[in-house]
Design a protein around this motif. Structure first.
Motif, PDB file in Angstrom:
ATOM      1  N   UNK A   1      31.235  47.943  41.425  1.00  0.00           N
ATOM      2  CA  UNK A   1      31.090  47.437  42.942  1.00  0.00           C
ATOM      3  C   UNK A   1      32.639  47.600  43.572  1.00  0.00           C
ATOM      4  N   UNK A   2      33.746  47.247  42.838  1.00  0.00           N
ATOM      5  CA  UNK A   2      34.886  47.629  43.532  1.00  0.00           C
ATOM      6  C   UNK A   2      35.079  48.824  43.728  1.00  0.00           C
ATOM      7  N   UNK A   3      34.900  49.635  42.915  1.00  0.00           N
ATOM      8  CA  UNK A   3      35.110  51.271  42.906  1.00  0.00           C
ATOM      9  C   UNK A   3      34.271  51.563  44.223  1.00  0.00           C
ATOM     10  N   UNK A   4      33.195  51.168  44.482  1.00  0.00           N
ATOM     11  CA  UNK A   4      32.468  51.463  45.507  1.00  0.00           C
ATOM     12  C   UNK A   4      32.866  51.037  46.756  1.00  0.00           C
ATOM     13  N   UNK A   5      33.173  49.737  46.779  1.00  0.00           N
ATOM     14  CA  UNK A   5      33.966  49.220  48.081  1.00  0.00           C
ATOM     15  C   UNK A   5      35.168  49.691  48.232  1.00  0.00           C
TER      16      UNK A   5
ATOM     17  N   UNK B   1      31.600  38.611  43.387  1.00  0.00           N
ATOM     18  CA  UNK B   1      33.005  37.811  43.644  1.00  0.00           C
ATOM     19  C   UNK B   1      33.817  38.970  42.797  1.00  0.00           C
ATOM     20  N   UNK B   2      33.713  39.094  41.712  1.00  0.00           N
ATOM     21  CA  UNK B   2      34.658  40.122  40.721  1.00  0.00           C
ATOM     22  C   UNK B   2      34.642  41.546  41.736  1.00  0.00           C
ATOM     23  N   UNK B   3      33.838  42.157  42.250  1.00  0.00           N
ATOM     24  CA  UNK B   3      33.768  43.357  43.048  1.00  0.00           C
ATOM     25  C   UNK B   3      34.847  43.129  44.105  1.00  0.00           C
ATOM     26  N   UNK B   4      34.634  42.203  45.041  1.00  0.00           N
ATOM     27  CA  UNK B   4      35.780  42.019  45.876  1.00  0.00           C
ATOM     28  C   UNK B   4      36.960  41.993  45.527  1.00  0.00           C
ATOM     29  N   UNK B   5      37.375  41.454  44.613  1.00  0.00           N
ATOM     30  CA  UNK B   5      38.718  41.588  44.005  1.00  0.00           C
ATOM     31  C   UNK B   5      39.036  42.713  43.518  1.00  0.00           C
ATOM     32  N   UNK B   6      38.212  43.482  42.736  1.00  0.00           N
ATOM     33  CA  UNK B   6      38.425  44.734  41.912  1.00  0.00           C
ATOM     34  C   UNK B   6      38.576  45.787  43.233  1.00  0.00           C
ATOM     35  N   UNK B   7      37.841  45.438  44.286  1.00  0.00           N
ATOM     36  CA  UNK B   7      38.176  46.574  45.291  1.00  0.00           C
ATOM     37  C   UNK B   7      39.257  46.608  45.822  1.00  0.00           C
ATOM     38  N   UNK B   8      40.059  45.481  46.315  1.00  0.00           N
ATOM     39  CA  UNK B   8      41.609  45.663  46.590  1.00  0.00           C
ATOM     40  C   UNK B   8      42.258  46.116  45.595  1.00  0.00           C
ATOM     41  N   UNK B   9      42.031  45.951  44.461  1.00  0.00           N
ATOM     42  CA  UNK B   9      42.944  46.621  43.192  1.00  0.00           C
ATOM     43  C   UNK B   9      42.779  48.220  43.241  1.00  0.00           C
ATOM     44  N   UNK B  10      41.366  48.493  43.214  1.00  0.00           N
ATOM     45  CA  UNK B  10      41.147  49.802  43.028  1.00  0.00           C
ATOM     46  C   UNK B  10      41.716  50.582  44.559  1.00  0.00           C
TER      47      UNK B  10
END
Lengths: 243, 262
Positions: A38-42, A100-109
């Motif tokens: 999700x994070x990668x996509x976002x 929730x995790x995807x939102x944090x991972x999005x910023x990291x990615x």
């Protein structure tokens, strides 16, 4: 009263706790993998030139980073039911944790991708690659090295954050510890045991992270590789983020 | 695999007609006309900010243009004509055109996570769909050509600037380009490493590669160029053979520039 060492010995490998740990690991792994995807996509949507993608992604990140995970869990487990969306508790927990995790991972990615020199994408394009191929073959493999340390941090957090799912009666480690406590009234002892469980899980996660980091690093250059034990020390001692 | 790569049509390999380009309100290219014949080396010279690099980047559509046309091998790059109007082409079409336009950057832009050899085979395998064995064979030939066959398994950071730039040239050549664009290819190098890169470029020119070279190396321009173009303020001020431009510049601005640089 005093500390009951005997209880520790007899109940350290209590079946209930082992089942709880299994659920904790299951929740963490599934939500982390989903969160990364999700994070990668976002992140890609956020970086795209399409303003609609930007808005959707920006709204998602804003919403899920701006509200407590505990609230999200309760909303997915009970709130959606009231507006007619019936979701079992386990899927609800996985959904909340993943989003929730995807939102944090999005910023990291996103930070990882942005840390790569734009000249890399230009070179890829000048060779005839599309943006997609350049991203997949050139930018993301380099960004992965930047993303991996904070990703380890995220997973460490995830292992502990799953305990919040106890409020929607997911049978994970904290819930099982509560059950055991109701049975024996050995609060301190029970929680000491599950602390050991959490420590064991986060330590194994740190080991995996150190191994992955030294593999990625070695591939690029052996002479600057940080020794494994040094990475492990860093990964064990680096502070997690409070939620 | 994807779009068939374009073939060069007869006529000039690069043809620019009245190219205009703005960054905001700042017009950096103000009507560039330029033609590069097959097998020829055209060198663009001029003061910083004259638009040379921007123009070079327009040729393979790393920069958009606001007016005019640029043809490479007879094909519009980055645009297609829709009832006589220029519209942005699809990404796949742009990529297919770029695949046959080699570019060498000032800062090399090698892929740091890949070895020299992997840098070279990446585009042939990913873009052209060439089998790996065949791409490796081509890559080894090219590494030999630039004098680096021993460095195939080195990562960019283990190579000197000059070696990195030679790998970057080999990487561009691996796509069998119709034309090679050099964007100040020696400007980021230590002085003692400039020669080895210029040598490779000179060999290429002598072998009949079509080249557009932006450079501050006046020696290279004088000895290797078939045609020298002096740009200033976003226009071509003067052009001609190296002898004409260097020995007998007609324009005051050209004379001024050459006086300062030589």
């Amino acid at each position: 009263m005093g500390f009951d060492w005997g209880f520790i010995v007899t109940h350290f490998f209590d079946q209930a706790l082992i089942e709880g740990a299994e659920m904790t690991i299951f929740l963490s792994l599934v939500a982390q993998v989903a969160g990364v995807l999700l994070g990668l996509l976002a992140a890609l949507m956020r970086l795209s030139k399409n303003p609609i993608f930007n808005i959707i992604s920006g709204f998602y990140i804003w919403l899920f980073r701006g509200t407590p995970l505990l609230v999200q869990l309760v909303v997915f487990a009970t709130g959606l039911y009231q507006i007619g969306i019936k979701l079992d508790l386990l899927p609800a927990a996985l959904l909340a944790l993943s989003l929730n995790e995807g939102a944090y991972m999005a910023e990291i990615v996103r930070a990882g991708i942005e840390s790569i020199d734009p000249g890399q994408m230009e070179a890829a394009k000048s060779l005839g690659m599309t943006t997609g191929t350049g991203m997949r073959r050139i930018v993301l493999p380099q960004a992965a090295r930047v993303i991996l340390p904070p990703l380890g941090n995220e997973f460490n957090n995830m292992l502990k954050s799953t305990s919040l799912a106890s409020v929607i009666s997911i049978k994970e480690l904290l819930t099982k510890a509560g059950d055991l406590n109701h049975l024996y009234f050995k609060t301190l002892e029970t929680f000491a045991i599950i602390s050991c469980y959490y420590l064991a899980m986060t330590t194994v996660a740190a080991l995996l992270q150190s191994w992955a980091e030294s593999r990625l690093g070695d591939r690029r250059s052996r002479e600057t590789a940080v020794p494994f034990w040094q990475r492990l020390r860093t990964n064990l001692l680096s502070a997690g983020r409070a939620r | 695999m994807q779009e068939p790569l374009p073939q060069a049509a007869p006529g000039p390999i690069v043809r620019a007609e009245d190219v205009h380009k703005r960054f905001g309100a700042n017009e950096v290219l103000r009507g560039i006309n330029l033609s590069v014949d097959p097998g020829k080396t055209v060198v663009l010279i001029g003061p910083s900010g004259s638009g040379k690099t921007t123009f070079l980047r327009c040729i393979n559509h790393l920069e958009k243009i606001h007016q005019g046309r640029i043809y490479v091998g007879g094909h519009l790059v980055g645009y297609r004509l829709d009832n006589g109007r220029m519209v942005e082409d699809s990404e796949r079409n742009v990529a297919a055109k770029r695949a046959r336009i080699g570019m060498v950057f000032q800062r090399f832009n090698l892929f740091p996570h890949l070895t020299a050899l992997e840098n070279i085979i990446e585009a042939p395998t990913q873009v052209k769909g060439l089998p790996k064995a065949q791409a490796v064979e081509i890559a080894r030939d090219l590494l030999r050509k630039v004098g680096l066959e021993a460095k195939a398994d080195h990562y960019p950071r283990q190579l000197s600037g000059g070696q990195q730039q030679r790998v970057a040239i080999a990487r561009a050549l691996a796509m069998d380009p119709m034309v090679m664009l050099f964007d100040e290819a020696t400007s980021a190098l230590d002085p003692e490493l400039v020669g080895e890169v210029l040598k490779v470029m000179e060999d290429l020119a002598r072998d009949g590669m079509s080249m557009v070279v932006v450079t501050h190396e006046m020696g290279f321009a004088r000895d290797v160029a078939d045609h020298v173009v002096f740009m200033d303020g976003g226009v071509v001020v003067e052009e001609g053979s190296p002898t004409q431009v260097f020995a007998n510049p007609q324009h005051e601005r050209t004379q001024d520039f050459l006086r300062r640089i030589l």
